[in-house]
Design a protein around this motif. Structure first.
Motif, PDB file in Angstrom:
ATOM      1  N   ILE A  15       1.345 117.156  94.031  1.00  0.00           N
ATOM      2  CA  ILE A  15       2.341 118.221  93.878  1.00  0.00           C
ATOM      3  C   ILE A  15       3.546 117.710  93.086  1.00  0.00           C
ATOM      4  O   ILE A  15       4.073 118.396  92.201  1.00  0.00           O
ATOM      5  N   ASP A  36       8.589 106.564  92.701  1.00  0.00           N
ATOM      6  CA  ASP A  36       7.264 106.550  93.325  1.00  0.00           C
ATOM      7  C   ASP A  36       6.793 105.104  93.506  1.00  0.00           C
ATOM      8  O   ASP A  36       6.984 104.262  92.624  1.00  0.00           O
ATOM      9  N   ASP A  62       9.435 101.599  96.577  1.00  0.00           N
ATOM     10  CA  ASP A  62       8.934 101.972  97.895  1.00  0.00           C
ATOM     11  C   ASP A  62      10.131 102.486  98.698  1.00  0.00           C
ATOM     12  O   ASP A  62      11.087 101.730  98.942  1.00  0.00           O
ATOM     13  N   SER A  88      -0.021 111.641 102.837  1.00  0.00           N
ATOM     14  CA  SER A  88      -0.266 113.082 102.957  1.00  0.00           C
ATOM     15  C   SER A  88      -1.634 113.474 103.519  1.00  0.00           C
ATOM     16  O   SER A  88      -1.892 114.658 103.667  1.00  0.00           O
ATOM     17  N   TYR A 165      -0.175 112.723 110.969  1.00  0.00           N
ATOM     18  CA  TYR A 165       0.472 113.193 109.736  1.00  0.00           C
ATOM     19  C   TYR A 165       1.516 114.268 110.054  1.00  0.00           C
ATOM     20  O   TYR A 165       2.680 114.153 109.668  1.00  0.00           O
ATOM     21  N   LYS A 169       5.650 114.299 109.668  1.00  0.00           N
ATOM     22  CA  LYS A 169       6.381 115.271 108.843  1.00  0.00           C
ATOM     23  C   LYS A 169       7.371 116.048 109.721  1.00  0.00           C
ATOM     24  O   LYS A 169       8.492 116.335 109.302  1.00  0.00           O
TER      25      LYS A 169
HETATM   26  P1  NAD Z   1       0.080 112.908  97.404  1.00  0.00           P
HETATM   27  O1  NAD Z   1      -0.513 112.044  98.460  1.00  0.00           O
HETATM   28  O2  NAD Z   1      -0.792 113.433  96.324  1.00  0.00           O
HETATM   29  O3  NAD Z   1       1.276 112.141  96.680  1.00  0.00           O
HETATM   30  C1  NAD Z   1       2.231 111.395  97.407  1.00  0.00           C
HETATM   31  C2  NAD Z   1       3.018 110.562  96.405  1.00  0.00           C
HETATM   32  O4  NAD Z   1       4.008 109.824  97.151  1.00  0.00           O
HETATM   33  C3  NAD Z   1       2.172 109.534  95.646  1.00  0.00           C
HETATM   34  O5  NAD Z   1       2.511 109.543  94.278  1.00  0.00           O
HETATM   35  C4  NAD Z   1       2.534 108.217  96.298  1.00  0.00           C
HETATM   36  O6  NAD Z   1       2.433 107.116  95.409  1.00  0.00           O
HETATM   37  C5  NAD Z   1       3.971 108.469  96.732  1.00  0.00           C
HETATM   38  N1  NAD Z   1       4.369 107.618  97.861  1.00  0.00           N
HETATM   39  C6  NAD Z   1       3.679 107.404  99.007  1.00  0.00           C
HETATM   40  N2  NAD Z   1       4.331 106.513  99.777  1.00  0.00           N
HETATM   41  C7  NAD Z   1       5.457 106.167  99.114  1.00  0.00           C
HETATM   42  C8  NAD Z   1       6.544 105.292  99.399  1.00  0.00           C
HETATM   43  N3  NAD Z   1       6.589 104.576 100.528  1.00  0.00           N
HETATM   44  N4  NAD Z   1       7.548 105.199  98.491  1.00  0.00           N
HETATM   45  C9  NAD Z   1       7.499 105.926  97.342  1.00  0.00           C
HETATM   46  N5  NAD Z   1       6.494 106.733  97.001  1.00  0.00           N
HETATM   47  C10 NAD Z   1       5.488 106.865  97.894  1.00  0.00           C
HETATM   48  O7  NAD Z   1       0.807 114.087  98.195  1.00  0.00           O
HETATM   49  P2  NAD Z   1       0.931 115.642  97.820  1.00  0.00           P
HETATM   50  O8  NAD Z   1      -0.268 116.325  98.318  1.00  0.00           O
HETATM   51  O9  NAD Z   1       1.350 115.760  96.419  1.00  0.00           O
HETATM   52  O10 NAD Z   1       2.146 116.050  98.771  1.00  0.00           O
HETATM   53  C11 NAD Z   1       3.489 115.886  98.345  1.00  0.00           C
HETATM   54  C12 NAD Z   1       4.418 116.345  99.459  1.00  0.00           C
HETATM   55  O11 NAD Z   1       4.178 117.711  99.766  1.00  0.00           O
HETATM   56  C13 NAD Z   1       4.243 115.579 100.769  1.00  0.00           C
HETATM   57  O12 NAD Z   1       5.526 115.372 101.326  1.00  0.00           O
HETATM   58  C14 NAD Z   1       3.414 116.505 101.638  1.00  0.00           C
HETATM   59  O13 NAD Z   1       3.695 116.305 102.990  1.00  0.00           O
HETATM   60  C15 NAD Z   1       3.902 117.859 101.155  1.00  0.00           C
HETATM   61  N6  NAD Z   1       2.920 118.954 101.265  1.00  0.00           N
HETATM   62  C16 NAD Z   1       1.652 118.800 100.779  1.00  0.00           C
HETATM   63  C17 NAD Z   1       0.770 119.862 100.858  1.00  0.00           C
HETATM   64  C18 NAD Z   1      -0.620 119.764 100.280  1.00  0.00           C
HETATM   65  O14 NAD Z   1      -1.421 120.700 100.430  1.00  0.00           O
HETATM   66  N7  NAD Z   1      -0.983 118.694  99.575  1.00  0.00           N
HETATM   67  C19 NAD Z   1       1.159 121.068 101.444  1.00  0.00           C
HETATM   68  C20 NAD Z   1       2.471 121.172 101.940  1.00  0.00           C
HETATM   69  C21 NAD Z   1       3.337 120.113 101.837  1.00  0.00           C
END
Ligand code: NAD
Ligand code: TYD
Length: 362
Positions: A15, A36, A62, A88, A165, A169
Motif C-alpha cells: 500500500i 522503510d 528500521d 502485516s 497482528y 495494530k
Molecule cells: P506490507 O507488508 O506490504 O509493507 C510493509 C512495509 O513496511 C514494507 O515495505 C516493510 O519493509 C516496511 N517495514 C516493516 N517493518 C519495518 C520497520 N521496522 N521499519 C521500517 N519499515 C518497516 O504492508 P501493506 O499491506 O502495504 O500494509 C501497509 C499498512 O497498511 C500496514 O500498517 C497495515 O497494517 C495497513 N493495512 C493493510 C491492509 C491490507 O489489506 N494489506 C489493510 C488495512 C490496513
C-alpha cells in the motif's frame, strides 16, 4: 523550497508504494521521504517509476531504532507523517508475534515521540508554530475483531482484536490516540478493509491465488472457505489516505471500505474463472486446483466496513468496481511476471543494492 515535507513510512511495501506514487506525482511541491527498513515485504522495484523524481527521497531505516528515527526527524523536519510501516501478515504473526510488537507497537511509539518532540517542542523553521503538522496512522479493520453473519464495523465499534497482528495494530492505534489526548499531538487514524491490487506481496490471498493459478499449483483455502472479507482496490485506499491526511478532522478516525464482501471460496472460484478466461484455458481448469487445508488458528469469520463517515464528511467513495479492479489486478500480474518472479526468487532484495550501491538487506 518545498511547501511541505511528508514522511511516508513503509513506502516500499504494497500500500505504501501506491501512497508514495500518488503523493510524489500529485504534490510536486512536497518533499516525500520514504522511510522503510526493506524487510522481506519491502520492494523498491515497486517505485521504479518515481525513484528519479526530484521531490522523492528514500531513507533505509528500521523504525524500531529510536535514535535513527530521531535523527531523521532532525534532518528533514517533516510537518507530516503518514505511517504505514508494519508487519502485516496474520499468518506470520501467529508464528512470530514479537516481530509485530517491535515494529507495530514500539516502532509506532518511536515515531510518535519524534513527532511530539519536533512539533510540540520546537518552533517551525519559518519562526511560527507547526500549523500544518499531522500524524496519519494507517490501520486496519481487523482491530474490531470478527463479525457474525450480519452488521458492519463503524468507528464506534469497540476494539476486540484476535490475532497477534490485529492486537499489535490495536495497541498502536491506542498509542496514537493517547498521544493526541495526552500531549495534543495532531493525529488522524484510518481503519481500512482488505486491499488488493498491483504489487501485492504473494503471501496474501489474492496474489497467492493468482501466482498459483499461473503456475498450476494447489490453491490452499483455509477451513471451509466461508470466512468473509471486504475487498478494496489499493488505489482507492491511497485516495482515501490523501483525503483524510489533508481534510480529515483533527483527532478523528475514519473507516475505509468498499461495501464489497466476498466469502473466500467464492472469491477464489471467481479468480479461477477470470484467470481461465485470460489464460485461454478451458472453463473449470483452475478450480480443480482448489485444496481445502487446515484452518488458521483464531480465524476471524467476517469483516465488513461501514464507510459512511468518510463518504459523508469527505466525499470519498471507491473509484472502481470490484470487477474492474480485479480484472486490472490480474492483468497487472500477468504483464509483470518478472516482478512476481523476482519476489518469489528473492531477487527483488538485490534491487536496493544495485540502485543505491549499498549492501542488500539481510
Ligand atoms: P506490507 O507488508 O506490504 O509493507 C510493509 C512495509 O513496511 C514494507 O515495505 C516493510 O519493509 C516496511 N517495514 C516493516 N517493518 C519495518 C520497520 N521496522 N521499519 C521500517 N519499515 C518497516 O504492508 P501493506 O499491506 O502495504 O500494509 C501497509 C499498512 O497498511 C500496514 O500498517 C497495515 O497494517 C495497513 N493495512 C493493510 C491492509 C491490507 O489489506 N494489506 C489493510 C488495512 C490496513
Ligand atoms: P489474507 O490475505 O492473509 O488477509 P487477512 O488475514 O489479513 O484478512 O487472508 C484473507 C482471507 O483468506 C483470510 O480469511 C484467510 C484466507 N486465506 C486462505 O484461505 N488461504 C491462504 O492461502 C491465505 C493466505 C489466506
Amino acid at each position: 523550497m518545498y511547501q511541505r515535507t511528508v514522511f511516508i513510512t513503509g513506502g516500499a511495501g504494497f500500500i505504501g508504494s501506491h501512497v508514495v506514487r500518488l503523493f510524489v506525482n500529485k504534490y510536486p511541491n512536497y518533499k516525500i521521504v520514504n522511510l522503510d527498513a526493506l524487510t522481506y515485504a519491502g520492494n523498491l522495484e515497486n517505485l521504479k517509476d518515481v525513484e528519479d523524481k526530484p521531490n522523492y527521497v528514500f531513507e533505509k531505516i528500521d523504525i524500531v531504532d529510536a535514535a535513527a528515527v530521531n535523527e531523521l526527524f532532525k534532518k528533514y523536519q517533516p510537518d507530516g507523517v503518514i505511517h504505514l510501516a508494519a508487519e502485516s501478515h496474520v499468518d506470520r504473526s501467529i508464528h512470530s508475534p514479537l516481530d509485530f510488537v517491535y515494529t507495530n507497537v514500539i516502532g509506532t511509539v518511536n515515531l510518535l515521540n519524534a513527532a511530539k518532540d519536533l512539533w510540540l517542542g520546537t518552533t517551525h523553521p519559518s519562526g511560527g508554530t507547526w500549523e500544518q503538522a499531522r500524524f496519519h496512522h494507517v490501520s486496519t479493520d481487523e482491530v474490531y475483531g470478527s463479525l457474525g453473519e450480519t452488521g458492519f464495523f463503524t468507528e464506534a465499534t469497540p476494539y476486540d482484536p484476535h490475532s497477534p497482528y490485529s492486537a499489535s495494530k490495536a495497541a498502536s492505534d491506542h498509542f496514537v490516540k493517547a498521544y493526541a489526548d495526552t500531549y495534543g499531538l495532531p493525529i488522524v487514524i484510518t481503519n481500512c478493509s482488505n486491499n488488493y491490487g498491483p504489487n501485492h506481496f504473494p503471501e496474501k490471498l489474492i496474489p497467492l491465488m493468482i501466482h498459483n493459478i499461473i503456475h498450476n499449483k494447489p490453491l490452499p483455502v483455509y477451513g471451509d472457505g466461508k470466512n468473509t472479507r471486504d475487498w478494496l482496490y489499493v488505489i482507492d485506499h491511497a485516495r482515501a489516505i490523501d483525503l483524510v491526511f489533508h481534510k480529515g478532522r483533527n483527532g478523528e478516525k475514519y473507516n475505509v471500505g468498499g461495501f464489497n464482501e466476498w466469502k473466500n471460496i467464492d472469491l477464489v472460484k471467481l479468480l479461477c474463472k477470470l484467470m481461465d478466461e485470460k489464460l485461454g484455458r478451458p472453463a473449470g481448469t483452475s478450480e480443480q486446483l482448489i485444496t481445502f487445508v487446515k484452518d488458521r488458528p483464531g480465524h476471524d469469520l467476517r469483516y465488513a466496513i461501514d464507510a459512511t463517515k468518510i463518504h459523508k464528511e469527505l466525499g470519498w467513495s471507491p473509484s472502481v468496481t470490484f470487477e474492474e479492479g480485479l480484472s486490472q489486478t490480474i492483468d497487472w500480474f500477468l504483464n509483470n511476471q518478472e516482478w512476481l518472479n523476482h519476489v518469489t526468487s528473492g531477487e527483488y532484495q538485490q534491487y536496493y543494492k544495485k540502485q543505491y550501491n549499498l549492501d542488500a538487506p539481510k
